[in-house]
Design a protein around this motif. Structure first.
Motif, short mmCIF file in Angstrom:
data_model
loop_
_atom_site.label_atom_id
_atom_site.label_comp_id
_atom_site.label_asym_id
_atom_site.label_seq_id
_atom_site.Cartn_x
_atom_site.Cartn_y
_atom_site.Cartn_z
N THR A 161 35.96 45.91 39.73
CA THR A 161 36.50 44.65 40.24
C THR A 161 36.68 44.71 41.75
O THR A 161 36.87 45.78 42.34
CB THR A 161 37.84 44.33 39.57
OG1 THR A 161 38.75 45.41 39.80
CG2 THR A 161 37.68 44.09 38.08
N SER A 173 40.17 39.48 45.32
CA SER A 173 39.81 38.08 45.56
C SER A 173 39.75 37.76 47.04
O SER A 173 39.03 36.85 47.47
CB SER A 173 40.81 37.15 44.87
OG SER A 173 40.77 37.32 43.46
N LEU A 175 34.99 36.20 37.44
CA LEU A 175 35.44 37.38 36.72
C LEU A 175 34.79 37.41 35.34
O LEU A 175 34.94 36.47 34.56
CB LEU A 175 36.96 37.38 36.58
CG LEU A 175 37.56 38.60 35.86
CD1 LEU A 175 37.37 39.86 36.69
CD2 LEU A 175 39.05 38.37 35.57
N GLN A 181 41.74 35.97 34.82
CA GLN A 181 42.43 37.10 35.45
C GLN A 181 43.67 37.50 34.66
O GLN A 181 43.97 38.69 34.53
CB GLN A 181 42.81 36.71 36.89
CG GLN A 181 41.61 36.61 37.81
CD GLN A 181 41.96 36.01 39.17
OE1 GLN A 181 42.96 35.29 39.31
NE2 GLN A 181 41.15 36.28 40.18
N LYS A 224 44.75 40.50 37.98
CA LYS A 224 45.29 39.50 38.88
C LYS A 224 44.67 39.64 40.26
O LYS A 224 44.57 40.74 40.81
CB LYS A 224 46.81 39.64 38.97
CG LYS A 224 47.48 38.57 39.81
CD LYS A 224 48.99 38.74 39.81
CE LYS A 224 49.66 37.65 40.65
NZ LYS A 224 51.13 37.83 40.69
#
Length: 483
Positions: A102, A105, A124, A261, A267
């Motif tokens: 990941t 953001s 995602l 998320q 998150k």
């Protein structure tokens, strides 16, 4: 005078004119057919890339997944709480991110600020594995037949207890979920989908527990607009059913990014950043800039992805661009040469005619103009026939619409190839992503203009050779040819 003579001479030599025109027509028709099929190949490849990449996407940014720590396990685990007595229904969801490691953001905003980037959005990709079913407790019995009441019971009177009956029956359902930026849906995985029922997300539904499902998944699960289902305990409502522009969708469920998320415990994280450049000429420069400014990421452009397309589509494309092109050039060159030789031969048979015209006072330029004029008319007739044949062949290809398969594989770079709508990123998903594309052969105005240019060129080449030979004739040649 010129027009009358031209018409009369062409009328007298209809067969020769027709042979020259047909030779040029076949060469021009082949060029049109190959050019149209090549254009159809390019369109088919664009459909393949759009179905995986997203409409308007020039590149994707991902990060390779790190190897598990020593002693760690990359496997999946499920926890159940089996209760004693009778049967117990159990259900457990495991939600994992896929498509690589990941990214924060905040990197989406950073990438969007790069020079040459028009826009960037994050997505995602999740994989949900749902296991549900039931345990049935067995009964422990002694060898003498006395029941002990359960696996922990006594031994009975005559022997060691044995468990009889019981067991487990579970269903495993695995599907993909992609969180999309509902504010910028024109870029990213959902842009390659067409809403066929219901509606898509509104910009205000950033945290709504709503879902757009693929048509194939909706059919499999018998979902319709208003249906609800749970993803890891979160109830979501189906608001739309979508169909990919081409091929099959690798994504089963689309939800707002914030919801994804939360489901994935990620998150403020994304797995893929979709990027659109300000200019197609700057894609390479933007790729270098992102790679340099954000170390560890893999930037994959549409050109990189196109190089991994294999299957019959790739084979046919190679044939059309290499073998087809060279075949067209060879046939066209042969047609021009045959037209020139036939015209030159026709001039040699008209010695008395051209010699007499010169004796009557025709200058050489008028004789040359006559031959070139006849050749130009033959070339234009051949061009018209070639356009008709070529357009007819292209129409036949489109009407038949032969099916071609396209397989998308990994580029072999670390981190795969960016994130596709499948959620796993082409580095993982594309290796099994096979699509069937119907081939068409569109004929553009540019192709027609090319055909007209070739017809004129063929006429000029034939006329130039014949005219040069005719201009060298002398009146005395005509007198010597009289028997």
């Amino acid at each position: 005078m010129f027009g009358i003579y031209l018409k009369r001479e062409l009328g007298r030599r209809k067969k020769a004119a027709l042979v020259i025109a047909l030779g040029l027509a076949l060469g021009i028709a082949l060029v049109i057919t190959v050019d149209s099929v090549s254009a159809g190949m390019a369109q088919a490849q664009d459909k393949v890339l759009k179905s995986l990449y997203g409409l308007g996407t020039d590149m994707t940014v991902t990060k390779a997944r790190t190897a598990p720590a020593a002693g760690g396990s990359g496997g999946r685990d499920f926890s159940f709480d089996a209760k004693s007595g009778g049967s117990s229904t159990q259900s457990s969801d495991r939600v994992t991110t896929q498509g690589g490691q990941t990214l924060k953001s905040a990197l989406v905003t950073e990438i969007a600020g790069e020079k040459g980037v028009a826009s960037a959005v994050g997505a995602l990709s999740l994989n949900v594995t749902k296991v549900d079913g039931s345990f049935t407790q067995g009964t422990a019995k002694s060898s003498g037949g006395g029941s002990t009441g359960g696996p922990g019971g006594g031994t009975g009177s005559t022997g060691r207890p044995q468990v009889q009956g019981g067991g487990a029956n579970f269903d495993v359902n695995s599907y993909s979920v992609v969180g999309v930026d509902v504010v910028h849906q024109s870029l990213g995985p959902l842009s390659a989908m067409k809403i066929t029922s219901g509606r898509t997300f509104t910009s205000a539904q950033t945290g709504a527990k709503a879902a757009v499902v693929s048509a194939s998944y909706a059919k499999e699960k018998k979902y319709k607009i208003g249906s609800t289902f749970k993803v890891s305990g979160t109830k979501v409502t189906v608001i739309g059913v979508a169909t990919p522009d081409s091929g099959e969708s690798d994504t089963d469920v689309f939800v707002p990014l914030k919801v994804a998320q939360t489901l994935g415990g990620a998150k403020n994280q994304v797995t893929t950043v979709y990027v659109k450049a300000t200019d197609s000429q700057r894609i390479s420069a933007v790729k270098k800039a992102i790679t340099a400014d954000i170390p560890g990421t893999t930037v994959t452009t549409s050109a990189d992805l196109a190089s991994t397309v294999s299957g019959s589509l790739s084979t046919a494309s190679d044939l059309a661009t290499s073998v087809g092109t060279w075949l067209s050039v060879a046939v066209l060159a042969a047609a021009f040469l045959v037209a020139a030789l036939l015209t030159s031969s026709a001039v040699s048979r008209r010695v008395r005619e051209f010699g007499t015209l010169k004796a009557l006072g025709w200058p050489s330029r008028n004789v040359t103009r006559q031959v070139v004029g006849e050749s130009m008319v033959n070339g234009l007739i051949g061009g018209a026939l070639g356009i008709a044949l070529g357009v007819g062949a292209a129409w036949a290809v489109t009407a038949i619409s032969p099916k071609l398969t396209a397989q998308l594989g990994s580029t072999g770079g670390a981190g795969g190839m960016g994130g596709g709508p499948g959620g796993g990123g082409p580095g993982q998903q594309a290796s099994r992503n096979t699509m069937e594309i119907a081939l068409s052969a569109p004929v553009s105005l540019t192709t027609i203009a090319l055909a007209v240019g070739l017809a004129v060129t063929g006429g000029l080449i034939a006329g130039a050779m014949g005219g040069w030979r005719a201009s060298r004739m002398r009146p005395a040649d005509a007198l010597r040819s009289v028997s």
